[in-house]
Write a protein that holds these residues in place. Sequence first.
Motif, mmCIF file in Angstrom:
data_model
loop_
_atom_site.group_PDB
_atom_site.id
_atom_site.type_symbol
_atom_site.label_atom_id
_atom_site.label_comp_id
_atom_site.label_asym_id
_atom_site.label_seq_id
_atom_site.Cartn_x
_atom_site.Cartn_y
_atom_site.Cartn_z
ATOM 1 N N VAL A 160 -1.702 24.082 -7.097
ATOM 2 C CA VAL A 160 -2.475 23.533 -5.983
ATOM 3 C C VAL A 160 -2.018 24.121 -4.647
ATOM 4 C CG1 VAL A 160 -3.098 21.439 -4.728
ATOM 5 C CG2 VAL A 160 -2.911 21.390 -7.215
ATOM 6 N N ALA A 161 -0.737 23.983 -4.332
ATOM 7 C CA ALA A 161 -0.280 24.409 -3.004
ATOM 8 C C ALA A 161 1.221 24.580 -3.012
ATOM 9 C CB ALA A 161 -0.678 23.385 -1.938
ATOM 10 N N GLN A 162 1.715 25.337 -2.033
ATOM 11 C CA GLN A 162 3.149 25.491 -1.818
ATOM 12 C C GLN A 162 3.415 25.483 -0.317
ATOM 13 O OE1 GLN A 162 3.801 29.283 -3.830
ATOM 14 N NE2 GLN A 162 3.726 30.390 -1.883
ATOM 15 N N PHE A 163 4.592 24.952 0.046
ATOM 16 C CA PHE A 163 4.925 24.785 1.460
ATOM 17 C C PHE A 163 6.318 25.333 1.734
ATOM 18 C CE2 PHE A 163 1.841 21.552 0.403
ATOM 19 C CZ PHE A 163 0.944 21.618 1.465
ATOM 20 N N ASP A 164 6.391 26.223 2.703
ATOM 21 C CA ASP A 164 7.672 26.725 3.185
ATOM 22 C C ASP A 164 8.288 25.621 4.052
ATOM 23 O OD1 ASP A 164 9.808 27.949 4.382
ATOM 24 O OD2 ASP A 164 8.673 29.615 5.241
ATOM 25 N N LEU A 165 9.317 24.962 3.552
ATOM 26 C CA LEU A 165 9.860 23.795 4.223
ATOM 27 C C LEU A 165 10.507 24.130 5.567
ATOM 28 C CD1 LEU A 165 11.367 21.992 1.109
ATOM 29 C CD2 LEU A 165 9.253 21.433 2.338
ATOM 30 N N ALA A 166 11.022 25.338 5.709
ATOM 31 C CA ALA A 166 11.592 25.728 7.003
ATOM 32 C C ALA A 166 10.501 25.788 8.061
ATOM 33 C CB ALA A 166 12.294 27.076 6.884
ATOM 34 N N GLU A 167 9.298 26.180 7.654
ATOM 35 C CA GLU A 167 8.171 26.225 8.588
ATOM 36 C C GLU A 167 7.755 24.820 9.023
ATOM 37 O OE1 GLU A 167 3.393 27.302 8.552
ATOM 38 O OE2 GLU A 167 4.677 27.943 6.893
ATOM 39 N N ALA A 212 7.814 15.966 8.477
ATOM 40 C CA ALA A 212 8.635 16.712 7.526
ATOM 41 C C ALA A 212 10.092 16.267 7.523
ATOM 42 C CB ALA A 212 8.550 18.209 7.822
ATOM 43 N N ARG A 213 10.455 15.315 8.372
ATOM 44 C CA ARG A 213 11.846 14.854 8.383
ATOM 45 C C ARG A 213 12.228 14.205 7.060
ATOM 46 N NH1 ARG A 213 12.391 11.492 13.908
ATOM 47 N NH2 ARG A 213 10.624 10.438 12.908
ATOM 48 N N GLU A 214 11.251 13.775 6.280
ATOM 49 C CA GLU A 214 11.539 13.159 4.986
ATOM 50 C C GLU A 214 11.668 14.192 3.877
ATOM 51 O OE1 GLU A 214 9.836 8.994 4.482
ATOM 52 O OE2 GLU A 214 8.172 10.074 5.412
ATOM 53 N N LEU A 215 11.428 15.450 4.180
ATOM 54 C CA LEU A 215 11.494 16.520 3.186
ATOM 55 C C LEU A 215 12.775 17.334 3.378
ATOM 56 C CD1 LEU A 215 7.804 17.795 3.431
ATOM 57 C CD2 LEU A 215 8.753 16.173 1.777
ATOM 58 N N PRO A 216 13.187 18.087 2.359
ATOM 59 C CA PRO A 216 14.313 19.002 2.566
ATOM 60 C C PRO A 216 13.995 19.987 3.685
ATOM 61 C CG PRO A 216 13.776 18.799 0.236
ATOM 62 C CD PRO A 216 12.672 18.128 0.968
ATOM 63 N N ALA A 217 15.012 20.494 4.331
ATOM 64 C CA ALA A 217 14.807 21.381 5.475
ATOM 65 C C ALA A 217 14.554 22.815 5.070
ATOM 66 C CB ALA A 217 16.020 21.314 6.408
ATOM 67 N N GLN A 218 14.889 23.183 3.827
ATOM 68 C CA GLN A 218 14.771 24.568 3.389
ATOM 69 C C GLN A 218 14.144 24.627 1.999
ATOM 70 O OE1 GLN A 218 15.585 27.203 5.299
ATOM 71 N NE2 GLN A 218 16.374 25.938 6.978
ATOM 72 N N GLY A 219 13.646 25.798 1.667
ATOM 73 C CA GLY A 219 13.114 26.026 0.324
ATOM 74 C C GLY A 219 11.604 25.996 0.285
#
Length: 498
Positions: free
Chosen positions: A272-279, A286-293
């Motif tokens: 479905v989708a992918q998200f660059d967490l650093a972006e 996004a504070r609830e998500l990991p900061a990288q990966g």
Amino acid sequence: MSVDPDRLLEVLLRYFPLRAGSLELGLVSSYEKQVWRNDRGYLLVAVRLTMFESADATASIDVREQEVCLGDDREHPPERWLAYVEGLLRAMPTIVAQLGDVAGLMPWDLFAYGAVLADAGLQTADDFAAALNDPARIEAMNEAAREEEWRERLEPLGLAEHAAAVRAMARPSLRLHLSRSEDEVDEDEEDDEDDGDEDEVEVDEDEIDEVDGDDGDDGDDGGEEADDDGDDGGEEAGDDACPVGQTRLGGDPDLPPDLPWPEVGGVRLTFVAQFDLAELAGHEAARELPAQGLLSFFYGTFPPGGERGDPVRVLHFTDLDALARRPTPAGVERLKAHEIELADERQYPAVESYFFYEALLPEARILEVHRRRAQRLGGELVPWGELEWFIAEANELDDPARPMHRLLGHPSSIQGDPYLDVEVDTLPQGYDGWEDGTPEALAIRRRALGWRLLLQIDATERDGLLLNQDGGFFYFWIPADALAAHDWTQARGSLQCH
């Protein structure tokens, strides 16, 4: 006694025009009188607020004019009240700085500090200026004003005593706007006519922090899978041009070469989708998500083996350098590739999720009203019409129109409460035997509040159907404690459609 309007005008002219950061206060010159009393005897001032790009800018970007009511000066001795006004003007730079974002300010907002008059220890202009130059005191007054405003807004809902709890329901989210170039669309059509084999890519094994319970022991390694599947999907030109690990929807995913294609119950899932967490890291949601990966989402439209809920996997890859573009296997639906533009939003639970609001009230009242509804006798705890109006006014949506693709926040609804649906999907019997107004049903509703939306994908996009659904929403869910722990194995899927 009351203040002579001409004396107030003298004080204002002593300070106006008054520059405070990127704002400038002045009087509206087009008014015949800049200071006067209304029919209730309150003093009004015609104030002009000029906004600049920055504190050093000289060219204005906006001008707002407003008749500002300064309250009932007759409640205080004239000299003390004028001292308050003078102290307020002297403290204006501190007030503006404390307000932070001034984009939505109106002149009235800068004069809403009459509460300081309740402090009998303040008598002179110096006293008031010192008090109003205290950032902590200004913030306390700002917060009290916000609380009072919320109480007034929630009074029609019967929730005035729960203003803090209602405000806490607001969740930041990221609205996803999709785009595809005409060249990509044309090349997609050409690729659909041709089959192509993908070269096997070898990348060293690296750390993977992944989800959803399937260890892939019964699958082939990534390279063999691509060859055996005889992938006939082909990569879009847009996929080739898109860097590995970049945020996007559809196309072919970026996976570790040795990871089998994600599946549940032997059924391969759709990427479905992918998200660059650093972006994403700079966004509040996004504070609830990991900061990288890279956080990647896969779904299936039909549960294997008759299980309840729609199969999903959510994968977190911690090392983008260990990923490679993976062709979609034959027989697996491949969504067209879209770039994603992110926009910040803030939402309250939708009307369909009314139990968020009802849950603030006493349990006995909730059970009684729910029993009446079950018996079709009517009744409501929170007026739905007023609730719908409140939500519409309180939400900060980037765009209220569909399509509504969203990361985190609260879900949109086609019919019914999405939170209740995902909780009921965890029950072997589903909705069978559901009896509203019972303690058991109430307990299920309360548990439903513990789910968090991870991702919502609208079945429709501007150029037609996006997902293989009947125009609804597909949701990726996760329990709140699992989201906090970044335990993606707890993710579940659900679907609402027409």
